[in-house]
Scaffold this motif. Structure first.
Motif, PDB file in Angstrom:
ATOM      1  N   TYR A 250      -5.332   8.640   8.646  1.00  0.00           N
ATOM      2  CA  TYR A 250      -5.065   8.124   9.987  1.00  0.00           C
ATOM      3  C   TYR A 250      -4.391   9.192  10.844  1.00  0.00           C
TER       4      TYR A 250
ATOM      5  N   TRP B  49      -4.720   2.028  -0.417  1.00  0.00           N
ATOM      6  CA  TRP B  49      -4.563   0.596  -0.650  1.00  0.00           C
ATOM      7  C   TRP B  49      -4.297   0.309  -2.122  1.00  0.00           C
TER       8      TRP B  49
ATOM      9  N   ASN C  72       0.864  -1.175   0.000  1.00  0.00           N
ATOM     10  CA  ASN C  72       0.000   0.000   0.000  1.00  0.00           C
ATOM     11  C   ASN C  72       0.903   1.227   0.000  1.00  0.00           C
TER      12      ASN C  72
ATOM     13  N   ARG D 260      -3.353   6.569   3.918  1.00  0.00           N
ATOM     14  CA  ARG D 260      -3.043   5.244   3.360  1.00  0.00           C
ATOM     15  C   ARG D 260      -3.898   5.010   2.125  1.00  0.00           C
TER      16      ARG D 260
ATOM     17  N   VAL E 296       1.697   5.170   1.351  1.00  0.00           N
ATOM     18  CA  VAL E 296       1.409   6.063   2.474  1.00  0.00           C
ATOM     19  C   VAL E 296       1.938   7.458   2.153  1.00  0.00           C
TER      20      VAL E 296
END
Length: 226
Positions: A126, A72, A55, A70, A57
């Motif tokens: 996040y 995916w 993934n 993030r 970031v």
């Protein structure tokens, strides 16, 4: 006397973009605009790619604070699995487990979807986790603390109910074996070991239903980088 060189345009590919692109790199500026439009963040949202892997970031910064975005890989995890991961993190949040938790969007959802050339890709913001990487603090005390936290996470996971139940038996391992063998195609001995062991592990998984074993959520990929 001058001569003109005739430029011949190459024939345009007829292969669909989804078959040409295995893993796209999304533009950081475009992602910053998406995040600014969806989340209640301070003005001046900026994004920069932190690392690419299974993934990707990105670091999101605004108002002197940081978050992690993030994204995916579209061909690696389905939306059901994304929702499971985010719901499990929120489950842990309610039980005061220390982790980097997802940030809710203005519309109440926990992730959004981007249409990349190869597939639809989910993205979620996040909280930024303070501290240092485990690799940078190799001490017996750190190892003990990591083990304690992971054990607590798995114990809490016994009570977690998946948003979308996923059965790891029913051929799950054998289904993904060709992709694994392709990754180690240049390492003959590893490929032979995986091909030999996978059917035995799958048979063991398929036979677990006959036992009264506790089941719960687990991390599934524990190593210092994760």
């Amino acid at each position: 006397m001058t001569t003109a060189t005739q430029l011949v345009s190459p024939t345009q590919s007829t292969v669909p973009a989804a078959e040409l692109v295995a893993h796209s790199v999304l533009d950081a500026r475009a992602l910053a605009r998406e995040v600014a439009a969806r989340y209640n963040l301070p003005e001046g949202v900026r994004a920069s790619l932190l690392f690419r892997g299974m993934n990707d970031v990105y670091v999101i910064s605004a108002g002197g604070r940081s978050w992690a975005l993030r994204v995916w890989r579209g061909t690696w995890r389905g939306m059901d699995e994304v929702e499971n991961e985010l719901s499990f993190l929120n489950f842990l949040r309610e039980r005061d487990f220390p982790a980097s938790f997802p940030v809710q969007q203005r519309d109440g959802s926990w992730y959004f979807v981007l249409e990349a050339p190869e597939a639809l890709r989910a993205a979620a913001l996040y909280e930024w986790a303070p501290g240092v990487k485990v690799f940078d603090s190799h001490t017996p005390e750190t190892a003990a603390e990591v083990g304690r936290l992971l054990a607590r996470m798995h114990v809490l996971g016994d009570d977690y109910v998946q948003a979308h139940p996923i059965d790891l038996s029913a051929g799950h391992l054998m289904r993904d074996l060709p992709d694994l063998l392709e990754l180690v195609a240049d390492r003959d001995s590893e490929a032979e070991d995986y091909a030999r062991f996978a059917p035995k592990v799958q048979a063991a998984l398929d036979g677990l239903d006959q036992f009264d074993l506790p089941q719960g959520a687990c991390h599934g990929d524990l190593h210092p980088s994760n």
